[in-house]
Design an enzyme around this catalytic site. Structure first.
Site, PDB file in Angstrom:
ATOM      1  CG  ASP A   9       3.817   0.017   2.912  1.00  0.00           C
ATOM      2  OD1 ASP A   9       3.338  -0.949   3.525  1.00  0.00           O
ATOM      3  OD2 ASP A   9       5.016   0.090   2.581  1.00  0.00           O
ATOM      4  CG  ASP A  11       7.889  -1.664   7.651  1.00  0.00           C
ATOM      5  OD1 ASP A  11       7.940  -1.022   8.708  1.00  0.00           O
ATOM      6  OD2 ASP A  11       7.463  -2.837   7.590  1.00  0.00           O
TER       7      ASP A  11
END
Length: 206
Positions: A9, A11
């Site tokens: 992922d 952020d």
């Protein structure tokens, strides 16, 4: 066993979220000057690079759909992230984004997309495009939807961050194989620790 790939992922894993003090909001960076690497993120990516393990980003990025920024700004933010990694000798092999949101302000991006995590479509697309074996890939995220998407795609999963996902009340489908305080710890454990990764790190007292 060396993993086929590390899927990450974005952020909260590679870069920090951006705090808007005037609005009291925390969100994805939407301008290049807001991009800050998470502590140790570049070293973690470089460690995977040195081990010959592809590093792939797979992230929900609905900011365009919500009218918060433009395609040009998303491209600029991504470029800044890759540049900051490169400054420390690290590189990402590919970036996959889902731009949709079911309540998007822009009609063309308003969809309950099969690529939007916790749905596994984005991860499956990356795995298919790269010719990988899902069961030999790890997906590293910092939210229950990341872990649920990784499990649904057939990957092993790692949760990084301050919240201990293995002891917090959450869906069984969002229980990760590994819990680590940061990306560097997760990558080191994945590359060096065989066997049951859930027990690789000491449990915190509740």
């Amino acid at each position: 066993m060396t993993p086929n790939a590390l899927l990450l992922d974005r952020d909260g894993v590679l870069n920090t979220l951006w705090h808007e003090p005037d609005l009291g909001t925390v969100d994805s960076p939407h301008r290049p000057d807001q991009v800050r690497l998470m502590p140790g993120a570049a070293q973690a990516v470089r460690r995977a690079n040195e081990a010959g393990v592809p590093v792939i980003v797979a992230s929900n990025q609905p900011g365009i759909a919500k009218g918060k920024f433009t395609t040009r700004l998303l491209t600029a933010v991504t470029g800044t992230l890759l540049h900051l990694l490169a400054e420390q000798g690290a590189h990402v092999d590919h970036v996959y984004y889902c731009l949709h949101h079911p309540e998007a302000a822009l009609p063309r991006l308003r969809a309950d997309c099969a690529n939007r995590k916790p749905a596994p479509g984005l991860l499956r697309e990356a795995i298919r495009h790269r010719g990988l074996r899902a069961e030999r890939c790890w997906f590293v995220g910092d939210t229950p939807s990341d872990i649920a998407a990784g499990r649904a795609a057939g990957c092993r999963t790692a949760w990084v961050g301050r919240t201990r996902c293995d002891v917090c009340p959450t869906r069984r489908s969002a229980r990760p194989d590994l819990v680590a305080p940061d990306l560097m710890t997760a990558v080191t454990t994945i590359l060096e620790e065989p066997g049951d990764h859930r027990e690789a790190l000491p449990r915190q007292r509740r």
